[in-house]
Write a protein that holds these residues in place. Structure first.
Motif, PDB file in Angstrom:
ATOM      1  N   ASP A 186       0.996   8.126  -2.243  1.00  0.00           N
ATOM      2  CA  ASP A 186       0.006   6.831  -3.106  1.00  0.00           C
ATOM      3  C   ASP A 186       0.517   6.532  -4.821  1.00  0.00           C
ATOM      4  OD1 ASP A 186      -1.630   7.780  -1.094  1.00  0.00           O
ATOM      5  OD2 ASP A 186      -3.038   8.907  -2.411  1.00  0.00           O
ATOM      6  N   ILE A 187       1.111   7.564  -4.604  1.00  0.00           N
ATOM      7  CA  ILE A 187       1.793   7.171  -6.598  1.00  0.00           C
ATOM      8  C   ILE A 187       2.975   5.840  -5.605  1.00  0.00           C
ATOM      9  CG2 ILE A 187       3.525   7.435  -8.312  1.00  0.00           C
ATOM     10  CD1 ILE A 187       1.735  10.254  -8.690  1.00  0.00           C
ATOM     11  N   ASN A 188       4.158   5.950  -5.255  1.00  0.00           N
ATOM     12  CA  ASN A 188       4.442   5.274  -4.729  1.00  0.00           C
ATOM     13  C   ASN A 188       4.371   3.816  -4.486  1.00  0.00           C
ATOM     14  OD1 ASN A 188       7.143   6.424  -4.970  1.00  0.00           O
ATOM     15  ND2 ASN A 188       7.149   7.445  -2.586  1.00  0.00           N
ATOM     16  N   ASP A 189       3.351   4.209  -3.705  1.00  0.00           N
ATOM     17  CA  ASP A 189       2.836   2.504  -3.137  1.00  0.00           C
ATOM     18  C   ASP A 189       1.625   1.840  -4.412  1.00  0.00           C
ATOM     19  OD1 ASP A 189       3.345   3.355  -0.160  1.00  0.00           O
ATOM     20  OD2 ASP A 189       1.565   4.335   0.343  1.00  0.00           O
ATOM     21  N   THR A 190       1.670   2.788  -5.076  1.00  0.00           N
ATOM     22  CA  THR A 190      -0.031   1.783  -6.203  1.00  0.00           C
ATOM     23  C   THR A 190       1.148   1.794  -6.929  1.00  0.00           C
ATOM     24  OG1 THR A 190      -1.189   3.542  -5.548  1.00  0.00           O
ATOM     25  CG2 THR A 190      -1.880   2.688  -7.490  1.00  0.00           C
ATOM     26  N   TYR A 191       1.884   2.457  -7.285  1.00  0.00           N
ATOM     27  CA  TYR A 191       2.858   1.811  -9.201  1.00  0.00           C
ATOM     28  C   TYR A 191       4.500   1.817  -8.635  1.00  0.00           C
ATOM     29  CZ  TYR A 191      -1.108   4.387 -11.271  1.00  0.00           C
ATOM     30  OH  TYR A 191      -2.593   5.017 -11.961  1.00  0.00           O
ATOM     31  N   GLY A 192       5.055   1.933  -7.025  1.00  0.00           N
ATOM     32  CA  GLY A 192       6.161   1.143  -7.247  1.00  0.00           C
ATOM     33  C   GLY A 192       7.088   2.990  -6.989  1.00  0.00           C
TER      34      GLY A 192
ATOM     35  N   SER B  60      -7.279   4.377  11.250  1.00  0.00           N
ATOM     36  CA  SER B  60      -6.654   4.938  10.151  1.00  0.00           C
ATOM     37  C   SER B  60      -6.350   3.535   9.877  1.00  0.00           C
ATOM     38  CB  SER B  60      -6.280   6.075  11.204  1.00  0.00           C
ATOM     39  OG  SER B  60      -5.282   5.606  11.619  1.00  0.00           O
ATOM     40  N   PRO B  61      -5.032   3.851   9.336  1.00  0.00           N
ATOM     41  CA  PRO B  61      -4.071   2.479   8.800  1.00  0.00           C
ATOM     42  C   PRO B  61      -3.131   1.993  10.420  1.00  0.00           C
ATOM     43  CG  PRO B  61      -4.236   4.080   7.714  1.00  0.00           C
ATOM     44  CD  PRO B  61      -5.010   4.841   7.897  1.00  0.00           C
ATOM     45  N   THR B  62      -3.491   3.039  10.961  1.00  0.00           N
ATOM     46  CA  THR B  62      -2.087   2.791  12.032  1.00  0.00           C
ATOM     47  C   THR B  62      -2.805   1.664  12.769  1.00  0.00           C
ATOM     48  OG1 THR B  62      -3.449   5.256  12.702  1.00  0.00           O
ATOM     49  CG2 THR B  62      -1.000   5.034  12.143  1.00  0.00           C
ATOM     50  N   ASN B  63      -4.027   2.383  12.996  1.00  0.00           N
ATOM     51  CA  ASN B  63      -5.487   1.032  13.706  1.00  0.00           C
ATOM     52  C   ASN B  63      -4.882  -0.061  13.591  1.00  0.00           C
ATOM     53  OD1 ASN B  63      -7.331   3.869  14.007  1.00  0.00           O
ATOM     54  ND2 ASN B  63      -6.291   3.541  15.463  1.00  0.00           N
TER      55      ASN B  63
ATOM     56  N   THR C  67     -10.105   3.590   4.349  1.00  0.00           N
ATOM     57  CA  THR C  67     -10.304   4.278   3.239  1.00  0.00           C
ATOM     58  C   THR C  67      -8.790   3.177   1.539  1.00  0.00           C
ATOM     59  OG1 THR C  67      -7.985   5.543   3.468  1.00  0.00           O
ATOM     60  CG2 THR C  67      -9.971   6.496   4.143  1.00  0.00           C
ATOM     61  N   GLU C  68      -9.632   3.900   0.594  1.00  0.00           N
ATOM     62  CA  GLU C  68      -9.175   2.798  -0.273  1.00  0.00           C
ATOM     63  C   GLU C  68      -7.708   2.394  -0.343  1.00  0.00           C
ATOM     64  OE1 GLU C  68     -10.396   3.823  -3.729  1.00  0.00           O
ATOM     65  OE2 GLU C  68      -8.229   3.137  -4.322  1.00  0.00           O
ATOM     66  N   THR C  69      -7.544   4.062   0.114  1.00  0.00           N
ATOM     67  CA  THR C  69      -5.243   4.565  -0.060  1.00  0.00           C
ATOM     68  C   THR C  69      -4.358   3.223   0.825  1.00  0.00           C
ATOM     69  OG1 THR C  69      -6.010   6.351   0.534  1.00  0.00           O
ATOM     70  CG2 THR C  69      -4.923   6.158  -2.197  1.00  0.00           C
ATOM     71  N   SER C  70      -6.055   3.511   2.051  1.00  0.00           N
ATOM     72  CA  SER C  70      -4.871   3.350   3.354  1.00  0.00           C
ATOM     73  C   SER C  70      -4.771   1.319   3.370  1.00  0.00           C
ATOM     74  CB  SER C  70      -5.281   3.712   4.809  1.00  0.00           C
ATOM     75  OG  SER C  70      -6.718   3.227   4.671  1.00  0.00           O
ATOM     76  N   VAL C  71      -5.952   0.864   2.708  1.00  0.00           N
ATOM     77  CA  VAL C  71      -5.882  -0.372   2.438  1.00  0.00           C
ATOM     78  C   VAL C  71      -4.827  -0.941   1.597  1.00  0.00           C
ATOM     79  CG1 VAL C  71      -7.291  -2.842   1.415  1.00  0.00           C
ATOM     80  CG2 VAL C  71      -8.543  -0.815   3.144  1.00  0.00           C
ATOM     81  N   ILE C  72      -4.453  -0.453   0.612  1.00  0.00           N
ATOM     82  CA  ILE C  72      -3.337  -0.664  -0.780  1.00  0.00           C
ATOM     83  C   ILE C  72      -1.849  -0.140   0.178  1.00  0.00           C
ATOM     84  CG2 ILE C  72      -2.850  -0.652  -2.996  1.00  0.00           C
ATOM     85  CD1 ILE C  72      -5.372  -1.815  -2.793  1.00  0.00           C
ATOM     86  N   SER C  73      -1.956   0.769   0.918  1.00  0.00           N
ATOM     87  CA  SER C  73      -0.524   0.763   1.717  1.00  0.00           C
ATOM     88  C   SER C  73      -0.003   0.324   2.148  1.00  0.00           C
ATOM     89  CB  SER C  73      -0.367   2.371   2.025  1.00  0.00           C
ATOM     90  OG  SER C  73      -1.350   2.522   2.877  1.00  0.00           O
ATOM     91  N   ASP C  74      -0.709  -0.851   2.947  1.00  0.00           N
ATOM     92  CA  ASP C  74      -0.190  -2.112   3.594  1.00  0.00           C
ATOM     93  C   ASP C  74      -1.139  -2.873   3.860  1.00  0.00           C
ATOM     94  OD1 ASP C  74       1.087  -3.523   5.756  1.00  0.00           O
ATOM     95  OD2 ASP C  74       1.097  -2.332   7.411  1.00  0.00           O
ATOM     96  N   PHE C  75      -1.247  -3.599   2.337  1.00  0.00           N
ATOM     97  CA  PHE C  75      -2.149  -4.509   1.967  1.00  0.00           C
ATOM     98  C   PHE C  75      -2.524  -6.120   2.717  1.00  0.00           C
ATOM     99  CE2 PHE C  75      -3.838  -7.820  -0.625  1.00  0.00           C
ATOM    100  CZ  PHE C  75      -5.204  -6.729  -1.288  1.00  0.00           C
TER     101      PHE C  75
END
Ligand code: C2E
Ligand code: MG
Ligand code: MG
Length: 765
Positions: free
Chosen positions: A377-383, A597-600, A629-637
């Motif tokens: 999440d940290i990598n995805d959100t903040y780089g 899930s994000p993979t879907n 979930t919020e984090t899954s949306v952000i990881s592959d926006f």
């Protein structure tokens, strides 16, 4: 346009002028050479007479000076070299004057003064040229240059000095003058040979022309010295060498060096020239023992060998330092500076090789497998730079919890291993607790702070494993069990239930999917305005033959990792839509929320599958909500954005689940075509029983902002009436939680009764 073309042509013409001019001068020189070869011994021709050739040399030298005067930068080399060449050319002119009428000029003559003036200026020009090219050089390179130069000087001195001493006759001044030429040439030659060593692997063309010019000059001087023994060819060499040498050196300053390509690694300098020079010096020293060789040559050869010795010592030292550095790099993780996986293997192999189970008092070893939570999440959100910052801060923090003899290793990614020598399970647990505590403290990033937790698996040698691979495997299994159990750390137990064995767990999960041992619980959602149950969230469970009902978070991470999420979502969607259709048949109209899930989202068949299932059961798209979930949306926006739009196009709304558990701002999410926001339990639970004003304000402003963005707000995790009251007063749309109803099987769901729940005060509309 026409003006630009004309300007371009003018520039082209100017760019062509110099090569063309030097080409013509070269042709003249070739003509001169041809004439020298074919002419009779006393034949003369004004075009190639000594005056004309001196004029040619003066013109070419002035071209070199002109280059310096017209250049914007780097003037020193062409001006100095040009003046040196000019002195030589003037020497030729003066010699022509002095030799008029067949008079033999004295030695030394005025011409000699001009000729010899050439050398110091050229030394300076060559050194300046090298300094311009080779700004920073390590000592070994300078030593290479010195070895090459001194060796070349030694070899030449061995051949030339002997001849010079014989050739030079007359008084002291004449001898000094005659010796001054070869000595100066020798110096120039060693400078150029040494310089070529330093310059190897660099921009070459101008340097090569200077080297060629100087080499021809040395050949000419030697021919001059020995022309009596060389005969006619010596005379030709002597005559052509100087104009040719001046032409090449003058041309060199006009050549533009090719720009360095930064993408191509520069070739390291070779030891070829210094090696040859050192060998030559060795031969000179050996030959000096057998026959008479000039002392200067022997002295130079000795200096060369001493320098070569120094170079050898430096090389051996450098090699030793390099191999130590390589060894260090091979066992160190570059980012954190901690030891790496290779070092861990070496240590474990050494431990088990030395281990004798039968020996009394054998040492034990505890292995702690640490896996960070939320690191992705940290990598995805903040780089990734933020992720790196966390990893760098982590090493010192974890090391501070350990004894000096313990070992901390980064396995890779967000996985670390701690080895505790002579430790039992109790001590390992104490360390695991300490590590958990320090990992819970926030990490400082450039602009903000971030928290990561960790799961730790503990395995002991020799109790759990007697080789390196098995020990790590056991600690890894224990770590996964900690993840499943939601515990900070877990010790490996050999005979524990199958859930410790990932391979077996996955095989069983596949069977559970195939044989439909997954089933759904439904949790009601209450409309906070009407007080009616209007929708349900569908939550999957696994009916395990030994373990009973396994909750989703205990097996979904495995399923995600093993690529089973597609099958699980298809099964859940099918069951949920079937159930929805059944309720509708019974007159119970409910919206169903299904977690995906994000993979879907990555599956191109996902949207068609949803459409197909709705169609097959006659359920309208508006009755289905998909929760991401919020984090899954952000990881592959971008991908999420696209699929969410596709779902909206077929009439299915998407909800952002667990909002507030991550770090995303609502404004960022507003660029998605989502229709619902589910406030995470962590935001909702502080509202119970006298919530502090800040928590209240946070929820209130989130609801207001969500509404402003046209989103429906659902609050999760409502566990008491007080929370429900606060949320309804804040204008929240729907509520979900144990207070309203626990997740349960469809048959036990009390959806038929729309009566307000106890403690719930519906807002009058
Ligand atoms: P979620 O989507 O946020 O689901 C809500 C979770 O909170 C459920 O846990 C529910 O039982 C629990 N919960 C509901 N009300 C309360 C409450 O008042 N207090 C407390 N403490 N907990 C409450 P559950 O069923 O264990 O599900 C956990 C998570 O597993 C879900 O979180 C969801 O992210 C995931 N999940 C569940 N079913 C599925 C599924 O079919 N597919 C996917 N992809 N994920 C699923
Ligand atoms: Mg959910
Ligand atoms: Mg949730």
């Amino acid at each position: 346009m026409a003006g630009a073309v004309a300007r371009l042509r003018l520039q082209d013409r100017r760019a062509l002028m110099m090569p063309a001019g030097y080409g013509l001068l070269g042709l003249y020189l070739l003509g001169y050479l041809a004439w020298l070869i074919v002419r009779g011994s006393d034949q003369s021709w004004p075009l190639f007479g000594s005056w004309t050739v001196a004029g040619f040399e003066i013109f070419v030298s002035l071209l070199c000076v002109a280059r310096g005067l017209t250049a914007r930068s780097g003037r020193a080399v062409p001006v100095t070299l040009g003046l040196g060449l000019l002195l030589w050319a003037l020497g030729d002119l003066i010699l022509a004057v002095e030799s008029q009428g067949g008079v033999e000029p004295p030695t030394p003559s005025l011409a000699d003064a001009f000729y010899l003036g050439f050398f110091p200026l050229t030394y300076v020009a060559v050194v300046l040229f090298m300094r311009g090219e080779v700004r920073r050089l390590a000592t070994p390179s300078w030593l290479d240059g010195a070895v090459a130069g001194a060796g070349a000087a030694a070899v030449c001195a061995a051949f030339v000095f002997h001849g010079v001493l014989h050739a030079a006759g007359g008084g002291t001044a004449a001898t000094a003058t005659n010796i001054a030429y070869p000595v100066s040439d020798l110096l120039l030659l060693s400078l150029v040979v040494g310089g070529s060593t330093l310059m190897s692997g660099r921009r070459k063309a101008p340097w090569l022309l200077i080297v060629a010019g100087i080499a021809i000059n040395v050949v000419g001087d030697t021919a001059n010295l020995f022309h009596s023994s060389l005969g006619r060819s010596g005379l030709i060499l002597d005559a052509i060498a100087w104009p040719a040498s001046i032409l090449l050196m003058s041309m060199a300053v006009w050549l533009r060096p090719r720009p360095i390509n930064p993408l191509v690694a520069q070739k390291p300098t070779t030891f070829l020239i210094p090696g040859l020079s050192a060998s030559g010096a060795l031969v000179v020293v050996l030959a000096g023992n057998l026959q008479e060789i000039s002392r200067v040559a022997v002295a130079l050869a000795t200096v060369t060998l001493v320098l070569a010795g120094l170079r050898l010592i430096r090389s051996v030292r450098a090699m030793r330092a390099l191999s130590q550095e390589r060894q260090h790099q091979s066992i160190t993780d570059e980012l954190t500076g901690l030891n790496n996986r290779r070092f861990l293997s070496t240590v474990l192999d050494a431990f088990f090789a030395d281990y004798d189970q039968s020996a009394p008092g054998s040492r034990g070893l505890a292995c702690l497998f640490v896996d960070l939570d939320h690191f992705k999440d940290i990598n995805d959100t903040y780089g990734h730079l933020a992720g790196d910052q966390v990893l760098k801060q982590l090493g010192p923090r974890l090391t501070a919890c350990l004894r000096a003899e313990d070992l901390l290793v980064r396995l890779g990614g967000d996985e670390f291993v701690v080895l505790l020598l002579d430790a039992d399970a109790d001590y390992a647990v104490v360390v695991a607790q300490r590590l958990t505590e320090v990992l819970a403290e926030p990490f400082t990033l450039s602009l903000t702070q971030a928290s990561v937790g960790a799961r730790i698996g503990i395995a002991l040698a020799p109790t759990d494993a007697t080789d390196a691979h098995s020990l790590l495997w056991c600690a890894d299994i224990a770590m996964y069990r900690a993840k499943l159990a939601g515990s900070p750390y877990v010790c490996y137990h050999h005979d524990r239930d199958l859930i410790g064995n990932r391979m077996q767990l996955l095989a069983e999960l596949q069977t559970a999917i195939d044989e439909h041992h997954l089933f759904l619980h439904y949790q009601p959602q209450l409309d906070l305005r009407s007080g009616r149950i209007v929708s349900v969230e569908c939550l999957v469970r696994w009916q395990h033959r030994k373990l009973g009902v396994v909750p989703p978070l205990d097996f979904l991470p495995f399923a995600e990792e093993a690529g089973l999420m597609g099958q699980i979502t298809a099964l859940v969607l099918s069951d949920a839509i079937t159930q929805c259709a059944e309720w509708r048949d019974q007159g119970i109209v409910l919206t169903i929320s299904v977690n995906i899930s994000p993979t879907n989202l990555l599956d191109p068949q996902f949207v068609p599958l949803v459409e197909h299932l709705l169609d097959r059961h006659g359920v309208p798209a508006s009755a289905l909500i998909l929760e991401l979930t919020e984090t899954s949306v952000i990881s592959d926006f971008e991908r999420s954005q696209q699929v969410i739009q596709e779902l909206l196009d077929v009439g299915v709304f998407v909800s952002v689940d667990d909002f507030g558990a991550g770090f995303t701002s609502l404004a960022y999410l507003s660029t998605l075509a989502v229709k619902e926001l589910k406030l995470d339990r962590t935001l909702v639970s502080p509202l119970s029983g006298g919530a502090n004003p800040r928590d209240l304000e946070l929820v209130r402003s989130t609801i207001e902002l969500g509404h402003a963005l046209g989103l429906r707000i659902v609050a999760e995790g409502i566990e008491d009436g007080a929370t429900l009251e606060v949320l309804s007063a804040l204008g929240c749309d729907l509520g979900q939680g144990y207070f309203i109803g626990r997740p349960t099987v469809a048959s036990q769901l009390a959806v038929a009764s729309p009566a307000p729940l106890p403690g719930f005060l519906p807002i009058a509309s």
